[in-house]
Scaffold this motif. Structure first.
Motif, PDB file in Angstrom:
ATOM      1  N   ARG A 129     -49.083   5.546  15.739  1.00 58.26           N
ATOM      2  CA  ARG A 129     -48.116   5.602  14.635  1.00 58.26           C
ATOM      3  C   ARG A 129     -48.576   4.706  13.496  1.00 58.26           C
ATOM      4  O   ARG A 129     -49.320   3.749  13.725  1.00 58.26           O
ATOM      5  N   ALA A 130     -48.122   4.998  12.277  1.00 55.88           N
ATOM      6  CA  ALA A 130     -48.435   4.136  11.128  1.00 55.88           C
ATOM      7  C   ALA A 130     -47.240   4.125  10.183  1.00 55.88           C
ATOM      8  O   ALA A 130     -46.809   5.178   9.707  1.00 55.88           O
ATOM      9  N   ASN A 131     -46.690   2.944   9.970  1.00 56.31           N
ATOM     10  CA  ASN A 131     -45.575   2.775   9.038  1.00 56.31           C
ATOM     11  C   ASN A 131     -45.838   1.569   8.154  1.00 56.31           C
ATOM     12  O   ASN A 131     -46.751   0.782   8.414  1.00 56.31           O
ATOM     13  N   ALA A 132     -45.013   1.416   7.130  1.00 55.30           N
ATOM     14  CA  ALA A 132     -45.151   0.251   6.252  1.00 55.30           C
ATOM     15  C   ALA A 132     -43.778  -0.267   5.862  1.00 55.30           C
ATOM     16  O   ALA A 132     -42.803   0.484   5.817  1.00 55.30           O
ATOM     17  N   ILE A 133     -43.736  -1.556   5.599  1.00 59.58           N
ATOM     18  CA  ILE A 133     -42.532  -2.187   5.047  1.00 59.58           C
ATOM     19  C   ILE A 133     -42.887  -2.634   3.631  1.00 59.58           C
ATOM     20  O   ILE A 133     -43.947  -3.220   3.398  1.00 59.58           O
ATOM     21  N   ALA A 134     -41.985  -2.352   2.701  1.00 57.10           N
ATOM     22  CA  ALA A 134     -42.161  -2.801   1.311  1.00 57.10           C
ATOM     23  C   ALA A 134     -41.100  -3.864   1.028  1.00 57.10           C
ATOM     24  O   ALA A 134     -39.974  -3.527   0.671  1.00 57.10           O
ATOM     25  N   PRO A 135     -41.466  -5.137   1.209  1.00 54.62           N
ATOM     26  CA  PRO A 135     -40.462  -6.183   0.991  1.00 54.62           C
ATOM     27  C   PRO A 135     -40.266  -6.469  -0.492  1.00 54.62           C
ATOM     28  O   PRO A 135     -41.202  -6.395  -1.272  1.00 54.62           O
ATOM     29  N   GLY A 136     -39.064  -6.822  -0.850  1.00 62.45           N
ATOM     30  CA  GLY A 136     -38.794  -7.366  -2.184  1.00 62.45           C
ATOM     31  C   GLY A 136     -39.055  -8.857  -2.127  1.00 62.45           C
ATOM     32  O   GLY A 136     -39.921  -9.318  -1.378  1.00 62.45           O
TER      33      GLY A 136
END
Ligand code: HXC
Length: 299
Positions: free
Chosen positions: A187-194
């Motif tokens: 699997r491959a996911n990403a988090i885009a933090p502020g």
């Protein structure tokens, strides 16, 4: 253990590498993984900082945290360290967290300045991911990649162009590998933090003299939820994404930013500052216009 919405053995049996795991958000995630039963390996450039962080995390969680001094700008070092990890026991997960960034006018950047960022964020992330992926595929293992990007992957970011370009590349890698490696159980996911304050980012994105010139504000007033992020909140999202229980989730980039990036997407976002009297005045003005239009239509 610190408060958590997850059971303490959520990641039992997992072995997770966190790049840049000795400081900042990487450290917060690494500690949360260890606190939930994972064996954690942390990479970073500064051996001493890593050793201290690992010892503190072991103390806080009772878990296994192994520091390895690895500079992800060096592909040879990455491969060697990854081999050493897999020789002991394959990873189950990889968190691409290491990054570099500073604000600058783009016309002032040299080729070397661009490379200083891209060699970590784009090249380093790619080389680390492939070093793990290649071994997962060869050994027939399942794998889970989580990359930390930014919301700039959607709208770009003035004055941080090398970072915006590199992070957008990591977002593209995430979606591409979700498809290419999905059939292999990866699997491959990403988090885009502020804005989640960290020393590394804040010193380079809001250096003290600039903060003073801008009035010392945190920027929280411009965020719909009117506050900065808490590392705990980001770590909880990372735990969820690393858990076996969300194995059907892949190819996603999830923003956790209090709604910040959407502010620039609407024409009227600044109207959250208006009060009831303002809205009364606006309503009267618009209704008066409507009434005038109707009067003109009937004469
Ligand atoms: C213009 C600059 C510059 C500046 C450096 N350079 N600072 N150019 N304006 N302000 C140029 C230098 O002149 C040199 O080019 C080149 O960049 C490399 O400079 P070095 O000082 O040698 O850089 P280096 O030691 O490689 O360190 C750069 C770095 C460092 C790796 C980026 O800042 C670092 O270690 N950062 C890690 C921590 C970090 O940055 N974390 C923030 C991540 S935040 P010349 O041509 O002179 O040789 C993030 C997203 C945050 O990713 C999202 C928040 C919402």
């Amino acid at each position: 253990m610190a408060k958590s919405m997850f059971r303490p053995d959520l990641l039992a049996g997992h072995r997770i590498l966190v790049t840049g795991g000795g400081t900042g958000l990487g450290r917060s995630m690494a500690e949360a993984f260890a606190a939930h039963g994972a064996e954690v390996v942390i990479w970073g450039r500064r051996g001493q900082v890593l050793e201290e962080a690992a010892a503190e995390m072991r103390e806080a969680t009772g878990g296994t945290v192994t520091p390895m001094a690895v500079d992800i700008r060096n592909a040879g070092q990455i491969d060697e360290a990854m081999q050493a990890i897999f020789d002991e026991k394959p990873l189950t997960g990889l968190v691409n967290n290491a990054a570099g960034n500073f604000i600058s006018r783009t016309e002032d950047l040299s080729a070397n300045a661009f490379n200083a960022i891209a060699s970590i964020v784009a090249h380093g992330t790619f080389n680390t991911t492939v070093a793990a992926g290649r071994r997962w595929i060869a050994g027939g293992h399942r794998g889970n990649i989580l990359s930390i990007v930014t919301t700039w992957v959607w709208n770009g970011s003035a004055f941080t162009v090398p970072s915006a370009m590199s992070k957008a590349g990591v977002a593209a890698m995430t979606r591409s590998l979700a498809v290419e490696w999905g059939p292999k159980g990866i699997r491959a996911n990403a988090i885009a933090p502020g804005p989640f304050p960290t020393k590394g980012a804040w010193e380079r994105l809001m250096p003290a003299p600039l903060a003073a010139k801008l009035g010392g504000g945190t920027g929280a007033d411009d965020i719909p939820l009117r506050r900065l992020g808490d590392h705990f909140e980001l770590a909880q999202l990372a735990l969820f994404l690393m858990a076996d229980e969300c194995e059907y989730l892949t190819g996603e980039i999830i923003a956790i930013d209090g709604g910040q990036w959407l502010v620039s997407a609407g024409n009227f976002s600044q109207f959250t500052r208006l009060d009831a009297a303002d809205w009364e005045m606006i309503g009267q003005a618009i209704r008066a216009t409507n009434q005038q239009d109707r009067a003109q239509r009937t004469t």
